[in-house]
Design an enzyme around this catalytic site. Structure first.
Site, PDB file in Angstrom:
ATOM      1  CB  ALA A 159      -1.204  -5.746  -7.906  1.00  0.00           C
TER       2      ALA A 159
ATOM      3  N   GLY B  11      -5.083  -3.092  -8.866  1.00  0.00           N
ATOM      4  CA  GLY B  11      -5.580  -3.040  -7.726  1.00  0.00           C
ATOM      5  C   GLY B  11      -5.629  -1.721  -7.109  1.00  0.00           C
TER       6      GLY B  11
ATOM      7  CD  GLU C  52      -9.006  -5.078  -8.513  1.00  0.00           C
ATOM      8  OE1 GLU C  52      -7.972  -5.323  -8.287  1.00  0.00           O
ATOM      9  OE2 GLU C  52      -9.791  -5.963  -8.885  1.00  0.00           O
TER      10      GLU C  52
ATOM     11  CD  GLU D 212      -6.649  -5.411 -13.165  1.00  0.00           C
ATOM     12  OE1 GLU D 212      -6.857  -4.778 -14.130  1.00  0.00           O
ATOM     13  OE2 GLU D 212      -6.560  -5.304 -11.871  1.00  0.00           O
TER      14      GLU D 212
HETATM   15  N1  DAK Z   1       4.174  -2.522  -9.656  1.00  0.00           N
HETATM   16  C1  DAK Z   1       5.626  -2.305  -9.758  1.00  0.00           C
HETATM   17  N2  DAK Z   1       6.201  -1.013 -10.142  1.00  0.00           N
HETATM   18  C2  DAK Z   1       5.682  -0.055 -10.827  1.00  0.00           C
HETATM   19  C3  DAK Z   1       4.034  -0.268 -10.747  1.00  0.00           C
HETATM   20  C4  DAK Z   1       3.509  -1.558 -10.503  1.00  0.00           C
HETATM   21  N3  DAK Z   1       2.025  -1.799 -10.839  1.00  0.00           N
HETATM   22  N4  DAK Z   1       3.661   0.840 -11.469  1.00  0.00           N
HETATM   23  C5  DAK Z   1       4.923   1.520 -11.647  1.00  0.00           C
HETATM   24  N5  DAK Z   1       5.845   1.052 -10.941  1.00  0.00           N
HETATM   25  C6  DAK Z   1       7.350   1.272 -10.964  1.00  0.00           C
HETATM   26  C7  DAK Z   1       8.032   1.418 -12.264  1.00  0.00           C
HETATM   27  O1  DAK Z   1       8.477   0.108 -12.389  1.00  0.00           O
HETATM   28  C8  DAK Z   1       8.948   2.469 -12.137  1.00  0.00           C
HETATM   29  O2  DAK Z   1      10.043   1.782 -11.351  1.00  0.00           O
HETATM   30  P1  DAK Z   1      11.764   2.217 -11.592  1.00  0.00           P
HETATM   31  O3  DAK Z   1      11.836   1.405 -13.030  1.00  0.00           O
HETATM   32  O4  DAK Z   1      12.074   3.580 -11.513  1.00  0.00           O
HETATM   33  O5  DAK Z   1      12.419   1.269 -10.643  1.00  0.00           O
HETATM   34  C9  DAK Z   1       8.538   3.558 -11.086  1.00  0.00           C
HETATM   35  O6  DAK Z   1       7.319   2.869 -10.769  1.00  0.00           O
HETATM   36  C10 DAK Z   1       8.013   4.520 -12.129  1.00  0.00           C
HETATM   37  O7  DAK Z   1       7.226   4.140 -13.312  1.00  0.00           O
HETATM   38  P2  DAK Z   1       7.486   4.580 -14.675  1.00  0.00           P
HETATM   39  O8  DAK Z   1       8.895   4.918 -14.929  1.00  0.00           O
HETATM   40  O9  DAK Z   1       6.704   3.223 -15.401  1.00  0.00           O
HETATM   41  O10 DAK Z   1       6.511   5.942 -14.848  1.00  0.00           O
HETATM   42  P3  DAK Z   1       5.940   6.380 -16.026  1.00  0.00           P
HETATM   43  O11 DAK Z   1       5.229   7.487 -15.814  1.00  0.00           O
HETATM   44  O12 DAK Z   1       6.707   6.186 -17.335  1.00  0.00           O
HETATM   45  O13 DAK Z   1       4.504   5.447 -16.197  1.00  0.00           O
HETATM   46  C11 DAK Z   1       2.499   4.118 -15.677  1.00  0.00           C
HETATM   47  C12 DAK Z   1       3.479   5.522 -15.448  1.00  0.00           C
HETATM   48  C13 DAK Z   1       1.382   4.182 -14.766  1.00  0.00           C
HETATM   49  C14 DAK Z   1       1.902   4.234 -16.956  1.00  0.00           C
HETATM   50  C15 DAK Z   1       3.526   3.073 -15.808  1.00  0.00           C
HETATM   51  O14 DAK Z   1       4.266   2.901 -14.760  1.00  0.00           O
HETATM   52  C16 DAK Z   1       2.376   1.534 -15.794  1.00  0.00           C
HETATM   53  O15 DAK Z   1       2.176   1.199 -16.859  1.00  0.00           O
HETATM   54  N6  DAK Z   1       2.474   0.967 -14.422  1.00  0.00           N
HETATM   55  C17 DAK Z   1       1.956  -0.229 -14.337  1.00  0.00           C
HETATM   56  C18 DAK Z   1       0.668  -0.286 -14.494  1.00  0.00           C
HETATM   57  C19 DAK Z   1       0.023  -1.604 -14.352  1.00  0.00           C
HETATM   58  O16 DAK Z   1      -0.167  -2.419 -15.370  1.00  0.00           O
HETATM   59  N7  DAK Z   1      -0.594  -2.020 -12.880  1.00  0.00           N
HETATM   60  C20 DAK Z   1      -0.566  -3.273 -12.602  1.00  0.00           C
HETATM   61  C21 DAK Z   1      -2.201  -3.799 -12.951  1.00  0.00           C
HETATM   62  S1  DAK Z   1      -2.482  -5.276 -12.469  1.00  0.00           S
HETATM   63  C22 DAK Z   1      -4.055 -10.424  -7.391  1.00  0.00           C
HETATM   64  C23 DAK Z   1      -5.227  -9.750  -7.308  1.00  0.00           C
HETATM   65  C24 DAK Z   1      -5.188  -8.462  -7.984  1.00  0.00           C
HETATM   66  C25 DAK Z   1      -4.162  -8.000  -8.679  1.00  0.00           C
HETATM   67  C26 DAK Z   1      -2.964  -8.876  -8.684  1.00  0.00           C
HETATM   68  C27 DAK Z   1      -2.885 -10.169  -8.242  1.00  0.00           C
HETATM   69  N8  DAK Z   1      -3.843 -11.658  -6.533  1.00  0.00           N
HETATM   70  C28 DAK Z   1      -5.298 -12.092  -5.773  1.00  0.00           C
HETATM   71  C29 DAK Z   1      -2.985 -12.656  -6.434  1.00  0.00           C
HETATM   72  C30 DAK Z   1      -4.052  -6.795  -9.422  1.00  0.00           C
HETATM   73  C31 DAK Z   1      -3.221  -6.536 -10.586  1.00  0.00           C
HETATM   74  C32 DAK Z   1      -3.086  -5.208 -11.037  1.00  0.00           C
HETATM   75  O17 DAK Z   1      -3.215  -4.255 -10.490  1.00  0.00           O
END
Ligand code: DAK
Length: 258
Positions: free
Chosen positions: A66, A112, A115, A135
């Site tokens: 997400a 997400g 998911e 998460e």
């Molecule tokens: N959201 C927003 N931006 C993201 C992102 C994300 N999930 N994942 C990556 N990006 C963006 C980074 O911020 C970066 O943007 P800039 O800084 O260049 O503007 C760009 O994508 C490239 O990412 P990285 O520079 O970080 O790339 P790396 O190769 O160094 O790292 C990585 C790749 C996948 C390991 C890293 O980007 C990372 O850790 N990303 C986040 C992974 C994560 O934690 N995902 C979220 C999981 S929580 C809900 C229901 C469900 C959910 C939420 C609410 N409700 C019902 C309300 C679900 C929640 C989730 O999915």
């Protein structure tokens, strides 16, 4: 129809929906989720489409979760409201889709993003795929059905391990867990997925629709899956696909379900 965050193209009965925010690793904001809902519904209503493939644009990610920027300021009430409305997309539009949906996981499938893949009917993962539900590292838990669908697919022990550690698993482990159905090199992902799609499309789309409904009944609370199967099974009789399938067998030829 064109979308701001998706590409949707149809070729030879296969509709490919590509999540198109590569600069954000295809992170899912609410607009993208609503577009995904619309794109799948359009594909379902299009008689030229028999199967859907969901993929991410670029070579790095299917979907990296997400959109964290959008999540950061949610209240408890808004979180519940969103969870409820988006659960509907995952359960009814994706998992309940009467046409098969294949997730082509070309890189990160996190939170997400995993998911979405879990709600699809089949998952193909590339050798560089990294799958996880991180998460808890954000002080959250999976909110789009991940705690349920991952547990049903790979079992409670493995699901709790993945969810509590938030670790990413690769394609081999995913295959071993039954999370991925197939593993393939990234350069062959498209051709392999289309080949798999064509194998499915050799069969009766009508029968597949009833099979999806029956299999989905397996883990629906309060639902007798055997009863659903009996009903769906009986609906297959007297369809033109059943006549064609059985006639083709008896006439020693390949069926033509088009
Ligand atoms: N959201 C927003 N931006 C993201 C992102 C994300 N999930 N994942 C990556 N990006 C963006 C980074 O911020 C970066 O943007 P800039 O800084 O260049 O503007 C760009 O994508 C490239 O990412 P990285 O520079 O970080 O790339 P790396 O190769 O160094 O790292 C990585 C790749 C996948 C390991 C890293 O980007 C990372 O850790 N990303 C986040 C992974 C994560 O934690 N995902 C979220 C999981 S929580 C809900 C229901 C469900 C959910 C939420 C609410 N409700 C019902 C309300 C679900 C929640 C989730 O999915």
């Amino acid at each position: 129809m064109s979308f701001a965050n998706l590409l949707s193209t149809t070729n030879n009965r296969i509709n490919t929906i590509s999540i198109n925010r590569p600069e954000k690793l295809n992170a899912l904001n609410i607009d993208t989720l609503n577009e995904l809902d619309q794109a799948i519904k359009l594909a379902v209503s299009d008689s030229d489409v028999r199967l859907i493939i969901i993929r991410g644009v670029g070579e790095k990610a299917f979907v990296a979760g997400a959109d964290i920027k959008e999540l950061a300021h949610l209240s408890m009430e808004k979180g519940f409201e969103l969870s409820e409305s988006i659960h509907k997309i995952f359960s009814e539009t994706i998992e309940g889709c009467p046409k098969p949906i294949i997730a082509a996981i070309n890189g990160y499938a996190l939170g997400g993003g995993l998911e979405v893949a879990l709600a699809c009917h089949i998952r193909v993962a590339t050798t560089n795929a990294k799958m996880g539900l991180p998460e808890v590292s954000l002080g959250l838990i999976p909110g789009y059905g991940g705690t349920q669908r991952l547990t049903r697919l790979i079992g409670k022990g493995r699901a709790l391990d993945m969810i509590m550690t938030g670790r990413m698993i690769g394609a081999d482990e995913a295959l071993n867990f039954g999370l991925a159905n197939y593993k393939i090199d990234q350069e062959n992902l498209n051709s392999f997925t289309v080949e798999l799609a064509n194998k499915i499309l050799m069969n009766s789309s009508n029968a597949i629709k009833h099979a999806i409904k029956s299999v989905n009944a397996y883990d629906q609370p309060g639902c007798d899956g055997f009863k659903v199967e009996m009903n769906e099974f009986s609906k297959c009789f007297q369809t033109k696909d059943f006549v064609e399938g059985t006639s083709a067998f008896l006439e020693k030829r390949k069926p033509n379900f088009n």
